[in-house]
Design a protein around this motif. Structure first.
Motif, PDB file in Angstrom:
ATOM      1  N   PRO A  77       0.803  -1.229   0.000  1.00 25.70           N
ATOM      2  CA  PRO A  77       0.000   0.000   0.000  1.00 25.70           C
ATOM      3  C   PRO A  77       0.834   1.277   0.000  1.00 25.70           C
ATOM      4  N   ARG A  78       1.988   1.249   0.662  1.00 26.48           N
ATOM      5  CA  ARG A  78       2.838   2.449   0.668  1.00 26.48           C
ATOM      6  C   ARG A  78       3.403   2.703  -0.733  1.00 26.48           C
ATOM      7  N   GLY A  79       3.808   1.642  -1.416  1.00 27.50           N
ATOM      8  CA  GLY A  79       4.296   1.779  -2.787  1.00 27.50           C
ATOM      9  C   GLY A  79       3.196   2.285  -3.707  1.00 27.50           C
ATOM     10  N   ALA A  80       1.970   1.787  -3.510  1.00 21.11           N
ATOM     11  CA  ALA A  80       0.837   2.243  -4.316  1.00 21.11           C
ATOM     12  C   ALA A  80       0.563   3.722  -4.064  1.00 21.11           C
ATOM     13  N   LEU A  81       0.623   4.128  -2.815  1.00 19.71           N
ATOM     14  CA  LEU A  81       0.401   5.526  -2.465  1.00 19.71           C
ATOM     15  C   LEU A  81       1.459   6.418  -3.110  1.00 19.71           C
ATOM     16  N   ASP A  82       2.709   5.964  -3.117  1.00 25.31           N
ATOM     17  CA  ASP A  82       3.780   6.736  -3.739  1.00 25.31           C
ATOM     18  C   ASP A  82       3.547   6.864  -5.245  1.00 25.31           C
ATOM     19  N   LEU A  83       3.093   5.802  -5.883  1.00 25.00           N
ATOM     20  CA  LEU A  83       2.799   5.868  -7.316  1.00 25.00           C
ATOM     21  C   LEU A  83       1.663   6.842  -7.607  1.00 25.00           C
ATOM     22  N   LEU A  84       0.652   6.854  -6.755  1.00 25.73           N
ATOM     23  CA  LEU A  84      -0.455   7.793  -6.942  1.00 25.73           C
ATOM     24  C   LEU A  84       0.012   9.234  -6.767  1.00 25.73           C
ATOM     25  N   ARG A  85       0.910   9.458  -5.821  1.00 26.98           N
ATOM     26  CA  ARG A  85       1.479  10.808  -5.638  1.00 26.98           C
ATOM     27  C   ARG A  85       2.256  11.209  -6.892  1.00 26.98           C
ATOM     28  N   GLN A  86       3.026  10.277  -7.439  1.00 29.88           N
ATOM     29  CA  GLN A  86       3.783  10.574  -8.651  1.00 29.88           C
ATOM     30  C   GLN A  86       2.859  10.881  -9.829  1.00 29.88           C
ATOM     31  N   GLU A  87       1.729  10.169  -9.902  1.00 37.09           N
ATOM     32  CA  GLU A  87       0.769  10.459 -10.969  1.00 37.09           C
ATOM     33  C   GLU A  87       0.253  11.890 -10.839  1.00 37.09           C
ATOM     34  N   ILE A  88      -0.081  12.311  -9.622  1.00 38.94           N
ATOM     35  CA  ILE A  88      -0.559  13.680  -9.406  1.00 38.94           C
ATOM     36  C   ILE A  88       0.520  14.679  -9.808  1.00 38.94           C
ATOM     37  N   GLU A  89       1.765  14.397  -9.468  1.00 41.37           N
ATOM     38  CA  GLU A  89       2.853  15.300  -9.841  1.00 41.37           C
ATOM     39  C   GLU A  89       2.984  15.421 -11.357  1.00 41.37           C
ATOM     40  N   PHE A 117      -6.194  13.849  -6.192  1.00 46.13           N
ATOM     41  CA  PHE A 117      -5.644  14.454  -4.974  1.00 46.13           C
ATOM     42  C   PHE A 117      -6.518  14.117  -3.772  1.00 46.13           C
ATOM     43  N   ARG A 118      -7.831  14.246  -3.928  1.00 47.96           N
ATOM     44  CA  ARG A 118      -8.768  13.957  -2.835  1.00 47.96           C
ATOM     45  C   ARG A 118      -8.610  12.509  -2.354  1.00 47.96           C
ATOM     46  N   ALA A 119      -8.533  11.580  -3.292  1.00 47.44           N
ATOM     47  CA  ALA A 119      -8.378  10.159  -2.929  1.00 47.44           C
ATOM     48  C   ALA A 119      -7.029   9.922  -2.267  1.00 47.44           C
ATOM     49  N   TRP A 120      -5.990  10.538  -2.800  1.00 46.88           N
ATOM     50  CA  TRP A 120      -4.650  10.341  -2.248  1.00 46.88           C
ATOM     51  C   TRP A 120      -4.552  10.904  -0.835  1.00 46.88           C
ATOM     52  N   ALA A 167      -7.904  21.997   1.809  1.00 45.14           N
ATOM     53  CA  ALA A 167      -7.180  20.835   2.304  1.00 45.14           C
ATOM     54  C   ALA A 167      -5.827  21.191   2.917  1.00 45.14           C
ATOM     55  N   LEU A 168      -5.366  22.430   2.674  1.00 42.73           N
ATOM     56  CA  LEU A 168      -4.069  22.836   3.224  1.00 42.73           C
ATOM     57  C   LEU A 168      -4.156  22.991   4.736  1.00 42.73           C
ATOM     58  N   SER A 169      -3.088  22.635   5.419  1.00 43.40           N
ATOM     59  CA  SER A 169      -3.058  22.841   6.860  1.00 43.40           C
ATOM     60  C   SER A 169      -2.936  24.341   7.124  1.00 43.40           C
ATOM     61  N   PRO A 170      -3.379  24.821   8.273  1.00 42.85           N
ATOM     62  CA  PRO A 170      -3.371  26.261   8.559  1.00 42.85           C
ATOM     63  C   PRO A 170      -1.971  26.891   8.470  1.00 42.85           C
ATOM     64  N   SER A 171      -0.939  26.137   8.742  1.00 37.99           N
ATOM     65  CA  SER A 171       0.418  26.709   8.718  1.00 37.99           C
ATOM     66  C   SER A 171       1.047  26.677   7.340  1.00 37.99           C
ATOM     67  N   ALA A 172       0.387  26.036   6.358  1.00 40.24           N
ATOM     68  CA  ALA A 172       1.005  25.882   5.025  1.00 40.24           C
ATOM     69  C   ALA A 172       0.990  27.138   4.225  1.00 40.24           C
TER      70      ALA A 172
END
Length: 172
Positions: A77-89, A117-120, A167-172
């Motif tokens: 699942p961590r590898g899948a999550l990383d691939l999804l992040r790369q797709e968004i990028e 992005f929402r799913a990720w 979705a951004l954190s208040p400090s971002a």
């Protein structure tokens, strides 16, 4: 290639014939072969081989990231999550900051980027600091749609940007 008899092959492997619509050695062909081995032939190792081949051939093509992530979602699942992040990028590398009149069309709808992005970000393993980084990248992408020639082709970009900003954190 799958092992089968040419006489009855279309009936048993129609996806393979869809692959043949693309030129051999292209990202699309390798991605479709990965899908075939993953979904129809039950050979995840061979599917992985073709997805990785597609990504090596063109790391700027977004589809193999998502399809490869589907393969890994249970085993890694961590590898899948990383691939999804790369797709968004990859998706957010559009639009061209200095568009020409011929670059009017994106190969996907901007809403798809926000949905990805929402799913990720809703994944329990998504690190908060990466969520903010990716959210800013999605915002840059969406705000890029406000310039010519994109402005009239993608009118709903600002509503999508508001959703991502929330979705951004208040400090971002």
């Amino acid at each position: 290639m799958p092992d089968f008899s040419p006489r009855n092959s279309y009936a048993s492997h129609p996806d393979y014939y869809d692959v043949k619509r693309f030129y051999p050695g292209t990202v699309e062909a390798y991605g479709r072969l990965g899908n075939l081995y993953r979904d129809r032939l039950g050979n995840p190792d061979r599917a992985r081989f073709y997805y990785e081949k597609a990504l090596r051939l063109s790391p700027s093509h977004h589809t193999p990231y998502r399809e490869y992530a589907r393969l890994l979602q249970e085993a890694d699942p961590r590898g899948a999550l990383d691939l999804l992040r790369q797709e968004i990028e990859v998706l957010t590398s559009y639009p061209d900051p200095e568009p020409s009149p011929s670059s009017l069309c994106l190969p996907f709808a901007p809403r798809e980027v926000v949905e990805r992005f929402r799913a990720w970000r809703s994944h329990p393993m998504a690190p908060r600091h990466e969520v903010d980084v990716i959210a800013r990248s999605v915002l840059r992408f969406l705000k890029g749609l406000s310039v010519e020639p994109y402005r009239f082709g993608y009118p709903g970009w600002d509503e999508l940007a508001q959703e991502v900003e929330s979705a951004l954190s208040p400090s971002a």
